[in-house]
Scaffold this active site. Structure first.
Site, short mmCIF file in Angstrom:
data_model
loop_
_atom_site.label_atom_id
_atom_site.label_comp_id
_atom_site.label_asym_id
_atom_site.label_seq_id
_atom_site.Cartn_x
_atom_site.Cartn_y
_atom_site.Cartn_z
N ARG A 51 0.79 -1.23 0.00
CA ARG A 51 0.00 0.00 0.00
C ARG A 51 0.83 1.28 0.00
O ARG A 51 0.42 2.28 -0.59
CB ARG A 51 -0.89 -0.02 1.24
CG ARG A 51 -2.31 0.22 0.90
CD ARG A 51 -3.23 0.13 2.07
NE ARG A 51 -2.62 -0.36 3.30
CZ ARG A 51 -3.32 -0.76 4.35
NH1 ARG A 51 -4.61 -0.72 4.32
NH2 ARG A 51 -2.72 -1.18 5.45
N LYS A 148 -0.94 -18.82 6.24
CA LYS A 148 -1.90 -19.04 7.31
C LYS A 148 -2.32 -17.68 7.88
O LYS A 148 -1.53 -16.75 7.74
CB LYS A 148 -1.30 -19.94 8.38
CG LYS A 148 -0.43 -19.22 9.43
CD LYS A 148 -0.15 -20.10 10.62
CE LYS A 148 0.33 -19.29 11.79
NZ LYS A 148 0.69 -20.05 12.95
N ASP A 177 2.53 -24.14 4.92
CA ASP A 177 2.69 -24.39 6.34
C ASP A 177 4.19 -24.54 6.52
O ASP A 177 4.77 -25.54 6.10
CB ASP A 177 1.97 -25.67 6.77
CG ASP A 177 2.05 -25.87 8.28
OD1 ASP A 177 3.14 -25.60 8.84
OD2 ASP A 177 1.06 -26.27 8.89
N HIS A 178 4.82 -23.52 7.11
CA HIS A 178 6.28 -23.52 7.05
C HIS A 178 6.90 -24.67 7.83
O HIS A 178 8.06 -25.01 7.62
CB HIS A 178 6.86 -22.16 7.48
CG HIS A 178 6.70 -21.87 8.92
ND1 HIS A 178 5.57 -21.29 9.43
CD2 HIS A 178 7.53 -22.07 9.96
CE1 HIS A 178 5.71 -21.16 10.73
NE2 HIS A 178 6.89 -21.62 11.08
N LYS A 182 10.65 -27.49 7.02
CA LYS A 182 11.81 -27.69 7.91
C LYS A 182 12.56 -28.96 7.50
O LYS A 182 11.95 -29.98 7.18
CB LYS A 182 11.35 -27.80 9.37
CG LYS A 182 10.92 -26.45 9.93
CD LYS A 182 10.51 -26.57 11.36
CE LYS A 182 10.00 -25.24 11.90
NZ LYS A 182 11.07 -24.30 12.21
N GLU A 216 6.92 -22.46 23.04
CA GLU A 216 7.51 -21.15 22.73
C GLU A 216 7.70 -20.38 24.03
O GLU A 216 6.94 -20.56 24.98
CB GLU A 216 6.56 -20.37 21.80
CG GLU A 216 6.36 -21.04 20.46
CD GLU A 216 5.39 -20.25 19.58
OE1 GLU A 216 5.84 -19.50 18.73
OE2 GLU A 216 4.17 -20.38 19.81
N ASP A 235 -4.28 -21.52 16.07
CA ASP A 235 -3.02 -20.94 15.62
C ASP A 235 -1.95 -22.00 15.36
O ASP A 235 -1.10 -21.83 14.49
CB ASP A 235 -2.53 -19.93 16.67
CG ASP A 235 -1.37 -19.09 16.16
OD1 ASP A 235 -1.48 -18.57 15.03
OD2 ASP A 235 -0.36 -18.96 16.88
N HIS A 240 0.04 -26.65 12.17
CA HIS A 240 1.40 -27.17 12.31
C HIS A 240 1.45 -28.55 12.99
O HIS A 240 2.08 -29.48 12.49
CB HIS A 240 2.27 -26.21 13.10
CG HIS A 240 2.29 -24.82 12.55
ND1 HIS A 240 2.38 -24.56 11.21
CD2 HIS A 240 2.22 -23.60 13.14
CE1 HIS A 240 2.37 -23.25 11.01
NE2 HIS A 240 2.26 -22.66 12.17
N LYS A 339 2.50 -20.81 24.67
CA LYS A 339 3.33 -19.60 24.72
C LYS A 339 3.88 -19.45 26.14
O LYS A 339 3.28 -19.94 27.10
CB LYS A 339 2.47 -18.36 24.44
CG LYS A 339 1.71 -18.43 23.14
CD LYS A 339 2.58 -18.03 22.00
CE LYS A 339 1.83 -18.10 20.70
NZ LYS A 339 2.73 -18.14 19.56
P1 NAD Z 1 1.75 -6.82 7.98
O1 NAD Z 1 0.57 -6.15 8.61
O2 NAD Z 1 3.09 -6.60 8.57
O3 NAD Z 1 1.82 -6.39 6.44
C1 NAD Z 1 0.70 -6.31 5.65
C2 NAD Z 1 1.11 -5.93 4.23
O4 NAD Z 1 -0.08 -5.91 3.44
C3 NAD Z 1 1.76 -4.58 4.09
O5 NAD Z 1 2.79 -4.67 3.14
C4 NAD Z 1 0.63 -3.71 3.55
O6 NAD Z 1 1.07 -2.62 2.73
C5 NAD Z 1 -0.12 -4.71 2.71
N1 NAD Z 1 -1.53 -4.32 2.52
C6 NAD Z 1 -2.48 -4.19 3.47
N2 NAD Z 1 -3.65 -3.79 2.92
C7 NAD Z 1 -3.41 -3.64 1.59
C8 NAD Z 1 -4.21 -3.23 0.47
N3 NAD Z 1 -5.49 -2.89 0.61
N4 NAD Z 1 -3.62 -3.19 -0.72
C9 NAD Z 1 -2.32 -3.54 -0.90
N5 NAD Z 1 -1.53 -3.94 0.10
C10 NAD Z 1 -2.07 -3.98 1.34
O7 NAD Z 1 1.38 -8.37 7.91
P2 NAD Z 1 2.38 -9.62 7.96
O8 NAD Z 1 2.73 -9.90 9.38
O9 NAD Z 1 3.48 -9.43 6.99
O10 NAD Z 1 1.43 -10.81 7.51
C11 NAD Z 1 1.00 -11.01 6.18
C12 NAD Z 1 0.19 -12.30 6.09
O11 NAD Z 1 1.00 -13.39 6.46
C13 NAD Z 1 -1.01 -12.34 7.04
O12 NAD Z 1 -2.04 -13.09 6.43
C14 NAD Z 1 -0.48 -13.11 8.23
O13 NAD Z 1 -1.50 -13.78 8.94
C15 NAD Z 1 0.44 -14.09 7.56
N6 NAD Z 1 1.51 -14.59 8.41
C16 NAD Z 1 2.41 -13.74 8.96
C17 NAD Z 1 3.44 -14.24 9.73
C18 NAD Z 1 4.48 -13.34 10.34
O14 NAD Z 1 5.40 -13.88 10.94
N7 NAD Z 1 4.38 -12.04 10.21
C19 NAD Z 1 3.55 -15.63 9.97
C20 NAD Z 1 2.61 -16.47 9.37
C21 NAD Z 1 1.61 -15.95 8.59
#
Ligand code: NAD
Length: 492
Positions: A51, A148, A177-178, A182, A216, A235, A240, A339
């Site tokens: 965004r 996920k 599913d990371h 592994k 964790e 979660d 997992h 956790k």
């Molecule tokens: P985040 O909130 O850090 O990032 C969200 C991203 O989406 C940003 O780059 C933002 O610009 C973009 N975004 C949001 N709305 C938008 C829109 N309308 N148009 C275009 N871009 C848009 O989220 P995150 O932690 O990176 O997680 C992303 C996905 O991965 C989620 O579904 C989350 O559940 C999943 N996930 C994250 C992790 C983690 O470790 N962070 C682990 C497993 C799964």
């Protein structure tokens, strides 16, 4: 031992959510490591789409910062970094609007593999899928990667599957599913199906029980709002731990090939019995005041981390699970995750039965073979075997480990294999879905999970409190003690 690196075919990979936490911490560092290893050919493109309004250079600076933080400054070579940043593009895009889509089309070329990583909230999947097709960016060769959480119950998972299926065939969808990426998890399959040693013993005749622990130390502060709507069952267990259970319990597939493996995993999920309420222990961590002279740091309780004094969401769960088929009838699987536990430790322990008769008498004590598969820390496997205690003084028995720590056995240059994301992203480019969940698997997992959650929601019971830094609530110990078994220790 130097691992063989086979470069993948040229590709353009777009990361929706390219400025997000997951992209910064996992996806971009993983891509950098694969590039540094020579697996990503020059001329590929990695397009961040998010965004924020950012120039190309400003995004490259962000990528560079993320790599310095999550790969490590000392591990970045200036020349490799410069070449890697040369692959990077950025598009400011609105997933639910018109902005950025024509520009994205200009970055994604027709003459190569194109993949799109949906690293955004699942509520955006439909809008993105629709626009990829609407703007002629995707076709029937495109691959998409989704993260996920894949739904929060059967109904929402089905809805997500339907949305994706409107635009993409199942063979184009890579549900991550990371845990499946592994090294140890894949080694579990090599151990089971590449050796003659274990498979004959891999059943209820020889295995007393199996424990799967994912512990964790972190709490949920910072992601309390998300976590409180989810809890440990949604979660961690539904995805997992369930995947680990499948790999342990499944029948040998006829080939190491995506649908053959996933068919066998699906059969395991469908063979899971409903879990009885008295075979589930849910917990929620308490706080800690900090102690004298700061000996122990202060820890906020769960309800403060999620900002709800009345929350009944579990930050810990332990349960006894039965796989009802010929191989496993009578061998329980104990699952536990939580956790703020004593240590960060993930392992699977296959506890074999006692020898049928001890020729060494009662004083030799009870000795059992335990095969431990460690996911973290120190990925590896250990087989506990019973031997004679060396020296004179009679026939005393002791248990010693036959240890295989991958970092020791395979050499230091293999330490990068510990990151699951880089392997999985490369599998997407190679078009190999073996380590990704199929839609029906995810739905079957929710179909098993939903009634369990409904059970405790309707009983309206509070989770048991547990001390931060412990192994969870006492009641979880009882789950095994009452059957004359014990959890393996969570070690600091
Ligand atoms: P985040 O909130 O850090 O990032 C969200 C991203 O989406 C940003 O780059 C933002 O610009 C973009 N975004 C949001 N709305 C938008 C829109 N309308 N148009 C275009 N871009 C848009 O989220 P995150 O932690 O990176 O997680 C992303 C996905 O991965 C989620 O579904 C989350 O559940 C999943 N996930 C994250 C992790 C983690 O470790 N962070 C682990 C497993 C799964």
């Amino acid at each position: 031992m130097v691992s063989r690196v086979i470069p993948v075919d040229p590709f353009d990979l777009t990361i929706f959510g390219g400025t997000g936490d997951l992209a910064r911490r996992k996806i971009l560092p993983g891509l950098y490591r694969r590039f540094a290893a020579g697996q990503i050919p020059d001329g590929c493109r990695i397009v961040g789409a998010a965004r924020s309004d950012l120039s190309q250079d400003a995004y490259r600076d962000e990528v560079s910062d993320a790599l310095a933080e999550f790969v490590g400054k000392d591990k970045l070579s200036p020349d490799t970094l410069k070449a890697f940043l040369g692959l990077i593009r950025y598009v400011s895009i609105d997933a639910t609007g018109d902005k950025g889509w024509s520009e994205l089309k200009g970055h994604v070329r027709d003459d190569r593999i194109s993949a799109f990583y949906f690293s955004v909230a699942p509520s955006l999947f439909g809008a993105i899928a629709e626009r990829l097709h609407g703007h002629g960016i995707a076709d029937d060769t495109t691959r998409i990667v989704v993260e996920k959480p894949f739904g929060r119950d059967l109904e929402s998972a089905r809805a997500l599957n339907r949305t994706l299926a409107e635009h993409f065939d199942e063979t184009q969808i890579y549900r991550i599913d990371h845990y499946l990426g592994k090294e140890t998890v894949q080694n579990l399959m090599a151990l089971r199906f590449g050796n003659v040693l274990f498979e004959p013993l891999w059943n209820s005749q020889f295995v007393d029980h199996i424990q799967i622990t994912v512990a964790e130390t972190v709490g949920v502060a910072g992601r309390g709002e998300y976590y409180d709507r989810s809890g440990a069952m949604r979660d961690m267990v539904q995805n997992h731990l369930m995947q680990l259970l499948c790999l342990i319990a499944m029948e040998p597939p006829s080939q190491f090939e995506p649908d053959a493996v996933r068919d066998e995993k699906l059969k395991v999920i469908r063979a899971l019995e409903p879990v009885k309420p008295d075979e589930i222990v849910r917990g929620q961590y308490e706080g800690r005041s900090g102690g004298q002279s700061g000996a122990k740091s202060r820890v906020a309780p769960y309800h403060a981390d999620v900002d709800d004094p009345d929350s009944r969401t579990e930050s810990f769960i332990a349960m006894k699970v039965h796989v009802s088929n010929w191989r496993w009838a009578g061998t329980p699987f104990y699952l536990r995750t939580g956790k703020r536990l004593k240590a960060r430790q993930s392992e699977i322990a296959v506890v074999f039965k006692d020898a049928p008769h001890s020729i060494f008498g009662a004083e030799a004590g009870r000795h059992r073979n335990i095969l431990t598969i460690r996911l973290q820390p120190n990925e590896g496997m250990t087989l506990g075997v019973t031997i004679k205690e060396p020296g004179p003084g009679g026939m005393r028995l002791i248990d010693v480990p036959l240890d295989m720590t991958f970092a020791d056995a395979l050499g230091a240059e293999n330490d990068q294999v510990t990151d699951a994301y880089e392997r999985l992203v490369m599998d997407v480019i190679r078009g190999n879905q073996t380590l990704f969940m199929r839609g029906d698997e995810v739905e079957a997992a929710w179909a098993w999970t939903d009634p369990i959650i409904d059970g405790w929601v309707s009983a309206d019971k509070r989770p048991y409190p547990y001390e931060p830094g412990s192994a969870g609530p006492e009641e979880s110990q009882m789950l095994l003690h009452r059957e004359n078994r014990r959890w393996r220790e969570i070690r600091e």
